[in-house]
Scaffold this active site. Sequence first.
Site, PDB file in Angstrom:
ATOM      1  N   LYS A  22       2.205 -12.010  -9.441  1.00  0.00           N
ATOM      2  CA  LYS A  22       1.082 -11.281  -8.813  1.00  0.00           C
ATOM      3  C   LYS A  22       1.219  -9.779  -9.075  1.00  0.00           C
ATOM      4  O   LYS A  22       0.263  -9.110  -9.461  1.00  0.00           O
ATOM      5  CB  LYS A  22       1.106 -11.537  -7.323  1.00  0.00           C
ATOM      6  CG  LYS A  22       0.255 -10.582  -6.488  1.00  0.00           C
ATOM      7  CD  LYS A  22       0.255 -10.928  -5.020  1.00  0.00           C
ATOM      8  CE  LYS A  22       1.453 -10.421  -4.295  1.00  0.00           C
ATOM      9  NZ  LYS A  22       1.372  -8.999  -3.879  1.00  0.00           N
ATOM     10  N   ASN A  23       2.435  -9.255  -8.889  1.00  0.00           N
ATOM     11  CA  ASN A  23       2.624  -7.804  -8.932  1.00  0.00           C
ATOM     12  C   ASN A  23       2.676  -7.241 -10.346  1.00  0.00           C
ATOM     13  O   ASN A  23       2.736  -6.027 -10.520  1.00  0.00           O
ATOM     14  CB  ASN A  23       3.869  -7.408  -8.133  1.00  0.00           C
ATOM     15  CG  ASN A  23       3.674  -7.680  -6.643  1.00  0.00           C
ATOM     16  OD1 ASN A  23       2.550  -7.967  -6.202  1.00  0.00           O
ATOM     17  ND2 ASN A  23       4.744  -7.621  -5.884  1.00  0.00           N
ATOM     18  N   ARG A  93      -4.164  -3.471  -0.546  1.00  0.00           N
ATOM     19  CA  ARG A  93      -3.803  -2.078  -0.816  1.00  0.00           C
ATOM     20  C   ARG A  93      -3.624  -1.835  -2.314  1.00  0.00           C
ATOM     21  O   ARG A  93      -3.758  -0.704  -2.783  1.00  0.00           O
ATOM     22  CB  ARG A  93      -2.568  -1.644  -0.056  1.00  0.00           C
ATOM     23  CG  ARG A  93      -1.341  -2.458  -0.341  1.00  0.00           C
ATOM     24  CD  ARG A  93      -0.110  -1.829   0.329  1.00  0.00           C
ATOM     25  NE  ARG A  93       0.457  -0.791  -0.513  1.00  0.00           N
ATOM     26  CZ  ARG A  93       0.314   0.509  -0.302  1.00  0.00           C
ATOM     27  NH1 ARG A  93      -0.395   0.930   0.698  1.00  0.00           N
ATOM     28  NH2 ARG A  93       0.857   1.383  -1.108  1.00  0.00           N
ATOM     29  N   CYS A 117      -0.021  -1.830   6.934  1.00  0.00           N
ATOM     30  CA  CYS A 117       0.088  -3.287   6.761  1.00  0.00           C
ATOM     31  C   CYS A 117       0.840  -3.796   7.991  1.00  0.00           C
ATOM     32  O   CYS A 117       1.120  -3.051   8.916  1.00  0.00           O
ATOM     33  CB  CYS A 117       0.799  -3.635   5.472  1.00  0.00           C
ATOM     34  SG  CYS A 117       2.522  -3.161   5.514  1.00  0.00           S
ATOM     35  N   ARG A 122       1.788   2.494   4.981  1.00  0.00           N
ATOM     36  CA  ARG A 122       2.000   2.349   3.532  1.00  0.00           C
ATOM     37  C   ARG A 122       1.386   3.596   2.894  1.00  0.00           C
ATOM     38  O   ARG A 122       0.236   3.614   2.508  1.00  0.00           O
ATOM     39  CB  ARG A 122       1.340   1.068   3.027  1.00  0.00           C
ATOM     40  CG  ARG A 122       1.863  -0.219   3.666  1.00  0.00           C
ATOM     41  CD  ARG A 122       3.243  -0.598   3.203  1.00  0.00           C
ATOM     42  NE  ARG A 122       3.319  -0.947   1.809  1.00  0.00           N
ATOM     43  CZ  ARG A 122       3.031  -2.163   1.326  1.00  0.00           C
ATOM     44  NH1 ARG A 122       2.601  -3.107   2.137  1.00  0.00           N
ATOM     45  NH2 ARG A 122       3.122  -2.419   0.051  1.00  0.00           N
ATOM     46  N   PRO A 123       2.128   4.698   2.827  1.00  0.00           N
ATOM     47  CA  PRO A 123       1.560   5.965   2.356  1.00  0.00           C
ATOM     48  C   PRO A 123       1.143   5.900   0.889  1.00  0.00           C
ATOM     49  O   PRO A 123       1.630   5.054   0.132  1.00  0.00           O
ATOM     50  CB  PRO A 123       2.703   6.953   2.540  1.00  0.00           C
ATOM     51  CG  PRO A 123       3.931   6.130   2.574  1.00  0.00           C
ATOM     52  CD  PRO A 123       3.538   4.816   3.181  1.00  0.00           C
ATOM     53  N   ASP A 125       0.722   9.117  -0.686  1.00  0.00           N
ATOM     54  CA  ASP A 125       0.850  10.537  -1.059  1.00  0.00           C
ATOM     55  C   ASP A 125       1.354  10.718  -2.485  1.00  0.00           C
ATOM     56  O   ASP A 125       0.933  11.641  -3.194  1.00  0.00           O
ATOM     57  CB  ASP A 125       1.774  11.266  -0.079  1.00  0.00           C
ATOM     58  CG  ASP A 125       3.150  10.602  -0.003  1.00  0.00           C
ATOM     59  OD1 ASP A 125       3.210   9.381   0.230  1.00  0.00           O
ATOM     60  OD2 ASP A 125       4.158  11.292  -0.205  1.00  0.00           O
ATOM     61  N   ASP A 307      11.128  -7.699  -1.250  1.00  0.00           N
ATOM     62  CA  ASP A 307      10.229  -8.844  -1.123  1.00  0.00           C
ATOM     63  C   ASP A 307      10.967 -10.159  -0.946  1.00  0.00           C
ATOM     64  O   ASP A 307      10.336 -11.195  -0.776  1.00  0.00           O
ATOM     65  CB  ASP A 307       9.319  -8.950  -2.355  1.00  0.00           C
ATOM     66  CG  ASP A 307       8.335  -7.814  -2.397  1.00  0.00           C
ATOM     67  OD1 ASP A 307       7.697  -7.621  -3.442  1.00  0.00           O
ATOM     68  OD2 ASP A 307       8.227  -7.084  -1.400  1.00  0.00           O
ATOM     69  N   ARG A 399      -2.100 -15.224  -0.420  1.00  0.00           N
ATOM     70  CA  ARG A 399      -2.274 -13.997  -1.202  1.00  0.00           C
ATOM     71  C   ARG A 399      -1.334 -13.987  -2.399  1.00  0.00           C
ATOM     72  O   ARG A 399      -1.643 -13.418  -3.430  1.00  0.00           O
ATOM     73  CB  ARG A 399      -1.965 -12.764  -0.351  1.00  0.00           C
ATOM     74  CG  ARG A 399      -2.849 -12.603   0.847  1.00  0.00           C
ATOM     75  CD  ARG A 399      -2.637 -11.265   1.479  1.00  0.00           C
ATOM     76  NE  ARG A 399      -2.768 -10.199   0.482  1.00  0.00           N
ATOM     77  CZ  ARG A 399      -2.912  -8.927   0.809  1.00  0.00           C
ATOM     78  NH1 ARG A 399      -2.911  -8.581   2.068  1.00  0.00           N
ATOM     79  NH2 ARG A 399      -3.035  -8.014  -0.104  1.00  0.00           N
TER      80      ARG A 399
HETATM   81  C1  EPZ Z   1       4.941  -2.811  -4.395  1.00  0.00           C
HETATM   82  O1  EPZ Z   1       4.273  -2.200  -3.315  1.00  0.00           O
HETATM   83  C2  EPZ Z   1       4.734  -4.309  -4.216  1.00  0.00           C
HETATM   84  N1  EPZ Z   1       3.298  -4.600  -4.253  1.00  0.00           N
HETATM   85  C3  EPZ Z   1       5.321  -4.747  -2.885  1.00  0.00           C
HETATM   86  O2  EPZ Z   1       5.219  -6.156  -2.826  1.00  0.00           O
HETATM   87  C4  EPZ Z   1       6.808  -4.381  -2.849  1.00  0.00           C
HETATM   88  O3  EPZ Z   1       7.323  -4.708  -1.580  1.00  0.00           O
HETATM   89  C5  EPZ Z   1       6.964  -2.868  -3.101  1.00  0.00           C
HETATM   90  O4  EPZ Z   1       6.343  -2.526  -4.356  1.00  0.00           O
HETATM   91  C6  EPZ Z   1       8.410  -2.439  -3.144  1.00  0.00           C
HETATM   92  O5  EPZ Z   1       9.072  -3.080  -4.158  1.00  0.00           O
HETATM   93  C7  EPZ Z   1       2.683  -4.711  -5.450  1.00  0.00           C
HETATM   94  O6  EPZ Z   1       3.300  -4.556  -6.489  1.00  0.00           O
HETATM   95  C8  EPZ Z   1       1.228  -5.050  -5.427  1.00  0.00           C
HETATM   96  P1  EPZ Z   1       6.226   1.201  -3.265  1.00  0.00           P
HETATM   97  P2  EPZ Z   1       4.047  -0.597  -3.332  1.00  0.00           P
HETATM   98  O7  EPZ Z   1       5.253   2.258  -3.584  1.00  0.00           O
HETATM   99  O8  EPZ Z   1       3.845  -0.143  -4.705  1.00  0.00           O
HETATM  100  C9  EPZ Z   1       7.102   4.698  -0.244  1.00  0.00           C
HETATM  101  C10 EPZ Z   1       4.546  -8.192  -1.996  1.00  0.00           C
HETATM  102  O9  EPZ Z   1       5.130  -8.803  -1.118  1.00  0.00           O
HETATM  103  N2  EPZ Z   1       5.880   5.344  -0.765  1.00  0.00           N
HETATM  104  O10 EPZ Z   1       7.228   0.777  -4.309  1.00  0.00           O
HETATM  105  O11 EPZ Z   1       3.014  -0.290  -2.317  1.00  0.00           O
HETATM  106  C11 EPZ Z   1       6.827   3.443   0.548  1.00  0.00           C
HETATM  107  O12 EPZ Z   1       6.531   3.763   1.897  1.00  0.00           O
HETATM  108  C12 EPZ Z   1       4.326  -6.719  -1.851  1.00  0.00           C
HETATM  109  O13 EPZ Z   1       4.163  -8.662  -3.100  1.00  0.00           O
HETATM  110  C13 EPZ Z   1       5.596   6.641  -0.399  1.00  0.00           C
HETATM  111  O14 EPZ Z   1       6.326   7.264   0.366  1.00  0.00           O
HETATM  112  O15 EPZ Z   1       5.449  -0.100  -2.786  1.00  0.00           O
HETATM  113  C14 EPZ Z   1       8.126   2.696   0.413  1.00  0.00           C
HETATM  114  O16 EPZ Z   1       9.046   3.184   1.365  1.00  0.00           O
HETATM  115  C15 EPZ Z   1       4.611  -6.257  -0.452  1.00  0.00           C
HETATM  116  N3  EPZ Z   1       4.478   7.240  -0.895  1.00  0.00           N
HETATM  117  C16 EPZ Z   1       8.622   3.084  -0.984  1.00  0.00           C
HETATM  118  O17 EPZ Z   1       7.863   4.226  -1.365  1.00  0.00           O
HETATM  119  C17 EPZ Z   1       3.629   6.596  -1.760  1.00  0.00           C
HETATM  120  O18 EPZ Z   1       2.635   7.207  -2.205  1.00  0.00           O
HETATM  121  C18 EPZ Z   1       8.388   1.995  -2.018  1.00  0.00           C
HETATM  122  O19 EPZ Z   1       7.031   1.603  -1.948  1.00  0.00           O
HETATM  123  C19 EPZ Z   1       3.936   5.265  -2.126  1.00  0.00           C
HETATM  124  C20 EPZ Z   1       5.071   4.660  -1.617  1.00  0.00           C
END
Ligand code: EPZ
Length: 420
Positions: A22-23, A93, A117, A122-123, A125, A307, A399
């Site tokens: 999916k990802n 998202r 979520c 889920r920022p 920024d 995950d 999902r």
């Molecule tokens: C991806 O989400 C995956 N989703 C998530 O899988 C997975 O848990 C996550 O990566 C972490 O590996 C998809 O690929 C669609 P991140 P993503 O940005 O990209 C912080 C599932 O179960 N952050 O890697 O949203 C954030 O808060 C889903 O399939 C910021 O601070 O995660 C976190 O602490 C759930 N600012 C860290 O980075 C931002 O702008 C990692 O989040 C973005 C993220």
Amino acid sequence: MDYFEIDGPTPLSGDVRVAGAKNAALPLMAAALLAGGESTITNVPDLRDTRFFLDLLRELGVVGEFSAATLRLDTTGTGGALEAPYDIVRKMRASIYVLGPLLAAHGEARVSKPGGCAWGPRPVDLHMAGMKALGADVDEEHGYIVARCSGGRLSGGRFRFEPVSVGATCNVLMAAVLARGESLLENCAREPEVTQLGEALVAAGARIEGLGTRTLTVQGVDALRPLTAAVIPDRIEAGTFLAAVAVAGGRIRLSGCRMDHLQPMLGVLRDLGCEIREDGELLVAERTGPLQAVKVETQPYPGFPTDMQAQIMAAAALAEGVSFITDTIYPDRFTHVAELERLGARIELKNGTATIIGTDALQGAPVMATDLRASAALVLAGIAAHGRTEVRRVYHIDRGYEQIEKRLAALGARIRRRND
Ligand code: EPZ
């Protein structure tokens, strides 16, 4: 509303094929917006999330066709609508992935900010700051990210992701490949899904150095060819089936998975008591002895994946001894704890660490799914629990897992989808 009815305990046995990731599919679908013409993506899992994303692309003018795991996305008619509306983004998202491609291909984008979520904020920024680093003007208006590039085209820039972010790396990389000049992206995510996106972009004419490492250097190009990509196997789905054997016991064989992508989780699964070995193209997983306690700390790839922590917790609940699980990526990603406790698990939560005191049996009970991986954990626990478990709100699990109840039933689990 669909729910699962599960009777246990039942050990698992049989063969299962791992679906496309999916990802990996979602960013590839967004990347189709970067090129004019018809992109073809194969091995796409048929999920609520991939269907939602196809709806979003159609809102943006893409003519999409999805059949037999193949997606054909014709972007010839895009450019008129450049908005990802709230009612789609709030459901998924990952919709934010259209921000970079719309900016890069059409010079502007309006994308609703995703909400939080189940487990917390889920920022986004880093997504916004990354676009600014490429010369875009980015503002927030009435819950929307409004971005445009003065001069009609992004310009290469330098950006460091802090913390490591899968989504932001994908988004900014997709924007950078059509920017004018060179971009240097540091502290990038290295998840296999990010690397596949980069490889597909390079195959379509992008110029990216450093794929698979934390530093990506991009030389912008004027245009890309439509994408052609085969989605990599879903390492989290594979890990979930491996965790299922850990929780329920038995022996299964997985086909279609990439052993190299599973390396970060194999240590923990083997510490739990799973024997995992390759047999030609197959991955054989077996657990016949008692589960052993583990200590897990999630980290960005190639660390242990966040995950997978809920699924491991379901196994730890039945292990001999005390286990510790810390999620350094999402410290609040523990909504499954209260539901596992309803099944008899003994878990204490403190300062982002779950302490799981293993017990020798779980008891079936009605429980509620809260998010995708939490619901997987509850299903696994239900298969091992004594008696009847009902898992409600299974739309969460739909999902990210294709027909999960049918595939688990084919492995011997007594699980049925019901509707009330
Ligand atoms: C991806 O989400 C995956 N989703 C998530 O899988 C997975 O848990 C996550 O990566 C972490 O590996 C998809 O690929 C669609 P991140 P993503 O940005 O990209 C912080 C599932 O179960 N952050 O890697 O949203 C954030 O808060 C889903 O399939 C910021 O601070 O995660 C976190 O602490 C759930 N600012 C860290 O980075 C931002 O702008 C990692 O989040 C973005 C993220």
